[in-house]
Design an enzyme around this catalytic site. Sequence first.
Site, PDB file in Angstrom:
ATOM      1  N   GLY A  45       0.831  -1.202   0.000  1.00  0.00           N
ATOM      2  CA  GLY A  45       0.000   0.000   0.000  1.00  0.00           C
ATOM      3  C   GLY A  45       0.859   1.243   0.000  1.00  0.00           C
ATOM      4  O   GLY A  45       1.977   1.225   0.531  1.00  0.00           O
ATOM      5  N   GLN A  50       3.331  10.035   0.361  1.00  0.00           N
ATOM      6  CA  GLN A  50       4.598   9.332   0.627  1.00  0.00           C
ATOM      7  C   GLN A  50       5.626   9.555  -0.482  1.00  0.00           C
ATOM      8  O   GLN A  50       6.813   9.347  -0.263  1.00  0.00           O
ATOM      9  CB  GLN A  50       4.363   7.833   0.839  1.00  0.00           C
ATOM     10  CG  GLN A  50       3.594   7.515   2.127  1.00  0.00           C
ATOM     11  CD  GLN A  50       3.379   6.029   2.286  1.00  0.00           C
ATOM     12  OE1 GLN A  50       2.410   5.480   1.758  1.00  0.00           O
ATOM     13  NE2 GLN A  50       4.277   5.361   2.977  1.00  0.00           N
ATOM     14  N   CYS A  95       5.356   0.161   7.348  1.00  0.00           N
ATOM     15  CA  CYS A  95       5.089   1.289   6.464  1.00  0.00           C
ATOM     16  C   CYS A  95       6.358   1.597   5.676  1.00  0.00           C
ATOM     17  O   CYS A  95       7.455   1.601   6.242  1.00  0.00           O
ATOM     18  CB  CYS A  95       4.686   2.507   7.301  1.00  0.00           C
ATOM     19  SG  CYS A  95       4.353   3.984   6.323  1.00  0.00           S
ATOM     20  N   LEU A  96       6.207   1.843   4.384  1.00  0.00           N
ATOM     21  CA  LEU A  96       7.380   2.172   3.555  1.00  0.00           C
ATOM     22  C   LEU A  96       8.070   3.450   4.023  1.00  0.00           C
ATOM     23  O   LEU A  96       9.246   3.649   3.734  1.00  0.00           O
ATOM     24  CB  LEU A  96       6.963   2.306   2.086  1.00  0.00           C
ATOM     25  CG  LEU A  96       6.646   0.988   1.365  1.00  0.00           C
ATOM     26  CD1 LEU A  96       6.034   1.250  -0.007  1.00  0.00           C
ATOM     27  CD2 LEU A  96       7.908   0.135   1.209  1.00  0.00           C
ATOM     28  N   HIS A 137      -4.926   2.373   7.275  1.00  0.00           N
ATOM     29  CA  HIS A 137      -3.516   2.794   7.360  1.00  0.00           C
ATOM     30  C   HIS A 137      -3.225   3.869   6.306  1.00  0.00           C
ATOM     31  O   HIS A 137      -2.643   4.912   6.617  1.00  0.00           O
ATOM     32  CB  HIS A 137      -2.604   1.569   7.162  1.00  0.00           C
ATOM     33  CG  HIS A 137      -1.140   1.885   7.111  1.00  0.00           C
ATOM     34  ND1 HIS A 137      -0.261   1.500   8.100  1.00  0.00           N
ATOM     35  CD2 HIS A 137      -0.393   2.541   6.187  1.00  0.00           C
ATOM     36  CE1 HIS A 137       0.955   1.933   7.790  1.00  0.00           C
ATOM     37  NE2 HIS A 137       0.904   2.547   6.632  1.00  0.00           N
ATOM     38  N   GLU A 138      -3.660   3.626   5.075  1.00  0.00           N
ATOM     39  CA  GLU A 138      -3.388   4.581   3.987  1.00  0.00           C
ATOM     40  C   GLU A 138      -4.198   5.859   4.156  1.00  0.00           C
ATOM     41  O   GLU A 138      -3.704   6.954   3.861  1.00  0.00           O
ATOM     42  CB  GLU A 138      -3.658   3.939   2.624  1.00  0.00           C
ATOM     43  CG  GLU A 138      -2.823   2.704   2.304  1.00  0.00           C
ATOM     44  CD  GLU A 138      -1.323   2.888   2.501  1.00  0.00           C
ATOM     45  OE1 GLU A 138      -0.831   4.034   2.404  1.00  0.00           O
ATOM     46  OE2 GLU A 138      -0.639   1.883   2.777  1.00  0.00           O
TER      47      GLU A 138
HETATM   48  C1  QAP Z   1       0.485  -0.494   4.792  1.00  0.00           C
HETATM   49  O1  QAP Z   1       2.661  -1.187   4.237  1.00  0.00           O
HETATM   50  C2  QAP Z   1      -0.097  -1.672   5.495  1.00  0.00           C
HETATM   51  O2  QAP Z   1       9.389  -1.720   6.819  1.00  0.00           O
HETATM   52  C3  QAP Z   1       1.429  -0.858   3.681  1.00  0.00           C
HETATM   53  O3  QAP Z   1      11.353  -2.465   5.156  1.00  0.00           O
HETATM   54  C4  QAP Z   1       0.405  -2.080   6.718  1.00  0.00           C
HETATM   55  O4  QAP Z   1       3.446  -1.867   2.281  1.00  0.00           O
HETATM   56  C5  QAP Z   1      -1.139  -2.364   4.953  1.00  0.00           C
HETATM   57  C6  QAP Z   1       7.421  -2.323   3.830  1.00  0.00           C
HETATM   58  C7  QAP Z   1      -0.153  -3.153   7.375  1.00  0.00           C
HETATM   59  C8  QAP Z   1      -1.690  -3.445   5.616  1.00  0.00           C
HETATM   60  C9  QAP Z   1      -1.191  -3.840   6.831  1.00  0.00           C
HETATM   61  C10 QAP Z   1       7.764  -1.983   5.127  1.00  0.00           C
HETATM   62  C11 QAP Z   1       8.430  -2.708   2.969  1.00  0.00           C
HETATM   63  C12 QAP Z   1       6.050  -2.253   3.332  1.00  0.00           C
HETATM   64  C13 QAP Z   1       9.069  -2.052   5.564  1.00  0.00           C
HETATM   65  C14 QAP Z   1       3.671  -1.642   3.439  1.00  0.00           C
HETATM   66  C15 QAP Z   1      10.075  -2.440   4.676  1.00  0.00           C
HETATM   67  C16 QAP Z   1       9.749  -2.759   3.382  1.00  0.00           C
HETATM   68  C17 QAP Z   1       4.995  -1.801   4.041  1.00  0.00           C
HETATM   69 CO    CO Z   2       2.287   3.707   5.420  1.00  0.00          CO
END
Ligand code: QAP
Ligand code: CO
Length: 171
Positions: A45, A50, A95-96, A137-138
């Site tokens: 997401g 971001q 989270c990215l 979250h988004e």
């Molecule tokens: C949001 O999160 C989310 O720490 C999206 O090193 C969170 O895509 C949606 C990511 C929880 C549903 C449930 C995080 C990639 C990606 C990191 C993400 C990383 C590399 C997070």
């Molecule tokens: Co995020």
Amino acid sequence: MNREVLVYPNKLLRETSKDVMHFDAHLHTLLQDMYDTMVCREGIGLAAVQIGVPLNVVVINLVDDEGSQLIENLYEIINPVILEKDGLTIYQEGCLSVPGYYDEVERAAHIKISYYDRDGNRHEEEFTDLMAIAVQHEMDHLKGRLFIEKLSYLKRKKFEKEWKKKQKAGK
Ligand code: QAP
Ligand code: CO
């Protein structure tokens, strides 16, 4: 085009995003850039803010049971509004914009939202499970909020400590 992702504590991440007014080629380029950026970093997401664009635009692409991130499961969510929410669920979120940190966050288990697609058509849809969590979250990003702000006091302290340590290590 794959773009740079803003990382905490970048101040732009705190900005409130604005509604999209024109469902035009600019929006479609933004959606493509968001998709490329999300997939390239193995995210599920991403909110436009971001990548430094404070507009109410979100992409979500969950992974299926086989572990594949299929484009047919891509959601492009524009100008979302929460109409209903109920129940509670806890999930280990990441989270990215907060790379390498994951912690448990409590959110509504079920939501109903309205949103627009890339062509400006309005939709109403209900979500549960991981999709409900991802949408919330988004949508928090659109209000300038990060998941670490929802942590308990002690967990937030743990985050700050780990984050400082990571920065010292030059990561
Ligand atoms: C949001 O999160 C989310 O720490 C999206 O090193 C969170 O895509 C949606 C990511 C929880 C549903 C449930 C995080 C990639 C990606 C990191 C993400 C990383 C590399 C997070
Ligand atoms: Co995020």
